[in-house]
Design an enzyme around this catalytic site. Structure first.
Site, PDB file in Angstrom:
ATOM      1  N   ASP A 182       0.789  -1.363   0.032  1.00 59.07           N
ATOM      2  CA  ASP A 182       0.118   0.044   0.002  1.00 59.07           C
ATOM      3  C   ASP A 182       0.856   1.367   0.030  1.00 59.07           C
ATOM      4  OD1 ASP A 182      -2.381  -1.312  -0.276  1.00 59.07           O
ATOM      5  OD2 ASP A 182      -2.586  -1.202   1.852  1.00 59.07           O
ATOM      6  N   ASP A 184       5.041   2.462  -0.354  1.00 60.79           N
ATOM      7  CA  ASP A 184       6.151   2.726  -1.438  1.00 60.79           C
ATOM      8  C   ASP A 184       6.204   1.323  -2.099  1.00 60.79           C
ATOM      9  OD1 ASP A 184       7.924   3.529  -2.855  1.00 60.79           O
ATOM     10  OD2 ASP A 184       9.361   3.685  -1.545  1.00 60.79           O
ATOM     11  N   ASP A 204      15.396   5.681  -3.859  1.00 62.81           N
ATOM     12  CA  ASP A 204      14.378   5.400  -2.880  1.00 62.81           C
ATOM     13  C   ASP A 204      13.766   6.583  -2.413  1.00 62.81           C
ATOM     14  OD1 ASP A 204      12.775   3.431  -1.917  1.00 62.81           O
ATOM     15  OD2 ASP A 204      13.894   3.224  -0.082  1.00 62.81           O
ATOM     16  N   ASP A 219      15.187  11.603 -19.408  1.00 62.64           N
ATOM     17  CA  ASP A 219      16.203  11.066 -18.643  1.00 62.64           C
ATOM     18  C   ASP A 219      17.633  11.852 -18.902  1.00 62.64           C
ATOM     19  OD1 ASP A 219      14.426   9.602 -17.293  1.00 62.64           O
ATOM     20  OD2 ASP A 219      15.438   7.765 -17.733  1.00 62.64           O
ATOM     21  N   ASN A 227      16.108   2.094 -15.637  1.00 63.67           N
ATOM     22  CA  ASN A 227      16.446   1.039 -16.806  1.00 63.67           C
ATOM     23  C   ASN A 227      17.891   1.400 -17.174  1.00 63.67           C
ATOM     24  OD1 ASN A 227      16.466   3.250 -18.444  1.00 63.67           O
ATOM     25  ND2 ASN A 227      14.924   2.633 -19.905  1.00 63.67           N
ATOM     26  N   ILE A 229      19.701   3.704 -18.562  1.00 60.81           N
ATOM     27  CA  ILE A 229      19.886   4.450 -19.474  1.00 60.81           C
ATOM     28  C   ILE A 229      19.569   5.945 -19.174  1.00 60.81           C
ATOM     29  CG2 ILE A 229      19.267   4.953 -21.863  1.00 60.81           C
ATOM     30  CD1 ILE A 229      18.278   1.575 -22.164  1.00 60.81           C
ATOM     31  N   GLU A 241      18.069   8.257 -23.760  1.00 58.17           N
ATOM     32  CA  GLU A 241      16.841   7.545 -24.003  1.00 58.17           C
ATOM     33  C   GLU A 241      16.230   7.830 -25.214  1.00 58.17           C
ATOM     34  OE1 GLU A 241      14.367   5.971 -22.129  1.00 58.17           O
ATOM     35  OE2 GLU A 241      15.138   5.431 -19.936  1.00 58.17           O
ATOM     36  N   SER A 259       0.535 -19.060  -6.372  1.00 60.52           N
ATOM     37  CA  SER A 259       1.741 -19.566  -5.824  1.00 60.52           C
ATOM     38  C   SER A 259       2.654 -20.235  -6.926  1.00 60.52           C
ATOM     39  CB  SER A 259       1.574 -20.705  -4.588  1.00 60.52           C
ATOM     40  OG  SER A 259       0.579 -21.673  -5.079  1.00 60.52           O
TER      41      SER A 259
HETATM   42 CA    CA Z   1      15.999   5.562 -18.011  1.00 62.76          CA
END
Ligand code: CA
Length: 571
Positions: A182, A184, A204, A219, A227, A229, A241, A259
């Site tokens: 719920d 992060d 983070d 980017d 990713n 890049i 990018e 599972s």
């Molecule tokens: Ca990127």
């Protein structure tokens, strides 16, 4: 599925046992606690018995040996010694009379006969019969047993063990995934629904940075989609990018599954006496905090080399190989016990922004739980076709509001579970290999008797019941096929595919394998790592042949990406 909780309880039993709080009672962790404690006891005592047989040493030594193998973290060893000293003397005494583990567990009251219910045995009863053997064993046992049971309380009442108990209990209560997702959704930690489950977060601290995002300002400044890049090519001033990923149909992989999709696996070496050493329990904490699942190797989203047999090959890795811009864009939203009945909860924990993210390929794979349960009337507990229809359509409707335009959803049918009984019932279970005394047929009956059979319909000696279960599974698969044919959505196109168990088996035969190797040895129920990767191969090739647009074109810049960004920051 049920066995995860069962075997977690085996661990809980191993870890917890009793403490000396007067008048306490075993704390109820879920509604199957007492049955699972019985199962845990029978497994544990069987292992101890076999260890002492194998190493020709005393049971006391074996108990202590087993405890010393456990990791020291969270006081696991300490707790184990506590269990050993609470129940050890009685187990030792009874095993000296060559009694079987199930008789011992009834005698020390960790297995209890409920009113109107039969006594449940895993081993073939001795000549005197099972109930007489239990009575005799009870008489042999010392008063210490009664004292232990009478004064028993859950170990979690000890304050120094709160942390461990909290984690175990949250997993047992089945709440861990949703609670933790719920907040992060992407994480820098592997387990507890971290990057073993979804692509690792590369910043983070920034909520706007996560895998699967459409690159922010190409980017140029930072890697907004993780990713690997980013930056500007100094030679021409164009962001990488833009140069390498623009127009390449980059997309992510999202698995909504059970599972099997999360690659459930209980290490057989944990209960195989001849293989037990300090080494085999070294991953215990990781296994617990991943809910006995190994999504990091799974056929859907695996990316690490398998340590649980077979090899790694996943839909995600194949899509990454096709387009390196897809790096880290995977989410395994699978859960033990997942079925059309709780699909809604799974969909809610999916992380995709229609506005900011790339399209995704979403696979729905609930291959058994709609027909699998351990209820006394198992057929009554199965999902009805009309329920299936309503569950799935409701969730697809919600998905249409989550997924970016250009996404794809593939519904996978249910497995033909008659494969399980047919290939395993007369083979020996890992617990029965040393003395050739426990077959899967015996294990399934024992689990049914304890009402903890993960799939009473298929894991059953009753051929009619197995047939009814398969028929229902096929009916539910045709509901999925019908939905894929009839329903239209704005933001994704929809497909159906069978769970190709027969093709997986054929593929494995051509590699020299046998059917039983496709089924998890401990639970006798889940597909093994080998089955999962072969499924991925079959699945991928079918899509490539029938609907190649789902996968997008191969990226012509892949070699340049590898040359500039190497492993793109790894996983
Ligand atoms: Ca990127």
């Amino acid at each position: 599925m049920a066995p995860s909780f069962t075997f977690l309880l085996f661990i809980v039993l191993l870890l917890s046992g009793t403490s000396s709080v007067p008048n306490g009672r075993l704390k109820m962790l879920n509604d199957k606690t007492s049955e699972s404690v019985c199962l845990g006891c029978v497994i544990l005592v069987s292992v101890i018995e076999q260890l002492s047989q194998l190493y020709n040493s005393t049971v006391t030594e074996q108990l202590e040996r087993l405890c010393s193998y456990l990791p020291e973290k969270w006081k696991l060893q300490q707790v184990c010694f506590l269990v050993a000293h609470s129940f050890g003397p009685d187990i030792i005494k009874l095993l000296e009379y060559k009694l079987k583990a199930d008789v011992v567990c009834y005698a020390i009251k960790l297995c209890k006969q409920e009113a109107g219910q039969p006594v449940c045995h895993l081993y073939h009863p001795s000549e005197v019969g099972f109930e007489v053997a239990i009575k005799e064993a009870e008489e042999m046992a010392t008063t210490r047993i009664l004292k232990n049971v009478g004064g028993s309380s859950h170990i979690c009442s000890l304050p120094q063990l709160e942390n461990l108990c909290e984690i175990v209990q949250r997993i047992l209560k089945n709440k861990l995934p949703f609670e933790d997702l719920d907040g992060d959704k992407f994480s820098i930690f592997p387990t507890l629904r971290g990057y073993h489950w979804r692509g690792r977060d590369c910043d983070d601290g920034m909520a706007s940075v996560y895998p699967g995002r459409r690159p922010d300002d190409w980017d140029a400044e930072q890697d907004s989609n993780c990713n690997g890049i980013w930056g500007i090519d100094e030679k021409d001033g164009i962001p990488y990018e833009q140069k390498f990923c623009n127009g390449t149909e980059s997309k992510g992989v999202i698995q909504l599954g059970d599972s099997a999709a999360a690659q459930f696996h209980i290490p057989p070496e944990w209960l195989t006496a001849s293989q037990i050493s300090w080494k085999v329990y070294s991953n215990l904490l990781e296994v617990l905090t991943n809910e006995f699942d190994w999504p990091q190797f799974s056929g859907a989203t695996g990316f690490l080399n398998s340590t649980i047999g077979g090899w790694t090959d996943s839909f995600y890795l194949r899509l990454l190989e096709r387009n390196r811009c897809n790096h880290r864009d995977y989410q395994n939203i699978s859960k033990n016990g997942g079925s059309s009945k709780n699909l809604w909860d799974l969909v809610k924990s999916l992380a995709r922004s229609q506005k900011f993210d790339k399209p995704a390929i979403v696979t729905y794979a609930m291959i058994g739980n709609d027909v699998c349960n351990g209820k006394a009337d198992t057929v009554a507990g199965m999902t009805l076709p009309e329920q299936m229809h309503s569950n799935v359509v409701k969730s697809l409707h919600h998905l249409d509001s989550l997924l970016p335009k250009g996404s794809h959803v593939i519904l996978i049918g249910l497995a033909h579970g008659t494969f399980l009984w047919n290939n395993l019932h007369d083979r020996y279970h890992p617990l029965g290999q040393l003395n050739k005394d426990i077959t899967y047929g015996q294990l399934y009956s024992f689990l049914s008797c304890l009402k903890v059979n993960p799939c009473k319909g298929w894991l059953s000696s009753n051929a009619t019941l197995r047939k009814i279960t398969t028929e229902r599974a096929m009916q539910l698969s045709s509901v999925l096929r019908g939905i894929a044919e009839a329903e239209k959505y704005t933001n994704f196109d929809l497909f159906y595919m069978d769970y190709a168990l027969e093709e997986i088996a054929e593929e494995w035969h051509t590699m020299g394998g046998e059917n039983w190797q496709l089924i998890e040895p401990v639970d006798g129920f889940h597909p093994t790592q080998i089955a999962s990767v072969l499924m991925t191969k079959v699945f991928w090739e079918k899509i490539l042949h029938k609907w190649p647009h789902i996968l997008g074109k191969g990226n012509p810049h892949n070699n340049q990406i590898a040359a500039v960004f190497k492993d793109q920051g790894g996983h």
